[in-house]
Scaffold this motif. Structure first.
Motif, PDB file in Angstrom:
ATOM      1  N   GLU A  77     -10.585   5.163  -7.726  1.00 42.49           N
ATOM      2  CA  GLU A  77      -9.149   5.086  -7.415  1.00 42.49           C
ATOM      3  C   GLU A  77      -8.899   4.046  -6.324  1.00 42.49           C
ATOM      4  N   ALA A  78      -9.761   4.051  -5.308  1.00 45.94           N
ATOM      5  CA  ALA A  78      -9.620   3.105  -4.204  1.00 45.94           C
ATOM      6  C   ALA A  78      -9.746   1.671  -4.702  1.00 45.94           C
TER       7      ALA A  78
ATOM      8  N   HIS B 270       0.834  -1.202   0.000  1.00 45.49           N
ATOM      9  CA  HIS B 270       0.000   0.000   0.000  1.00 45.49           C
ATOM     10  C   HIS B 270       0.873   1.259   0.000  1.00 45.49           C
TER      11      HIS B 270
ATOM     12  N   ARG C 292      -6.829  -1.090  -4.479  1.00 42.80           N
ATOM     13  CA  ARG C 292      -7.108  -2.327  -3.745  1.00 42.80           C
ATOM     14  C   ARG C 292      -6.881  -3.553  -4.641  1.00 42.80           C
TER      15      ARG C 292
ATOM     16  N   HIS D 285      -6.471   6.631  -3.057  1.00 43.28           N
ATOM     17  CA  HIS D 285      -7.778   6.053  -2.725  1.00 43.28           C
ATOM     18  C   HIS D 285      -8.742   7.122  -2.233  1.00 43.28           C
TER      19      HIS D 285
END
Length: 176
Positions: free
Chosen positions: A151-152, A136, A156, A146
């Motif tokens: 985007e998140a 991350h 992920r 994110h």
């Protein structure tokens, strides 16, 4: 990993949770390789205690208290042209070109004690939680974010792809 790979510097500056630095350096190399990061790139992984990460969290994000991971991208373009090591003309004993300056990506700071609590809450080994945090943090250095839902989801999904590849390739192999 060979001499042409990006450089990953790692240090464990806390004592609450055992950290296998070589394991996380291998993981970082896999992420950098799969993200096509330049071979001259450098990144640091620093494992710190809760007071340290809380200090950085408040100083840089205006958020009190500890957190699991922080990323500090280096947005600098490096050293400009000029005489090496300063900024004049060609100096004695030096060629006309300064040495190549590595691409400094930035630093990823992980808090193992915080990760250990989260791992216990989620019912997973602490090493797995720290793997996720390292990936991350590295993805943040590589401009993943994110803040928005799409985007998140992208971040992920990429985290899971990279972790799956690392875990299926084994702890000692990271090359494609």
């Amino acid at each position: 990993m060979d001499d042409d790979d990006p450089q990953v510097h790692a240090s464990d500056e806390q004592r609450a949770v055992a950290v296998d630095l070589r394991h996380f350096v291998r993981l970082a190399h896999l992420v950098l390789d799969r993200e096509d990061v330049l071979n001259d790139a450098q990144v640091s992984l620093v494992f710190v205690d809760e007071p340290t990460i809380a200090e950085y969290n408040e100083r840089f994000l205006d958020t009190p208290g500890p957190t699991d991971v922080l990323s500090f991208p280096i947005d600098d373009d490096g050293v400009g042209p000029g005489r090496w090591p300063d900024a004049g003309g060609r100096g004695p004993g030096q060629g006309s070109d300064p040495p190549d300056v590595p691409t400094l990506l930035g630093d990823v700071m992980v808090c193992p004690p915080y990760a250990a609590r989260e791992a216990q809450r989620r019912g997973i080994p602490v090493e797995r939680e720290m793997e996720l945090l390292v990936v991350h943090g590295l993805l943040h250095l590589l401009n993943y974010d994110h803040m928005e839902a799409d985007e998140a989801e992208r971040m992920r999904r990429r985290e899971q792809e990279l972790l799956a590849r690392f875990r299926t390739r084994g702890r000692d192999q990271v090359s494609p």
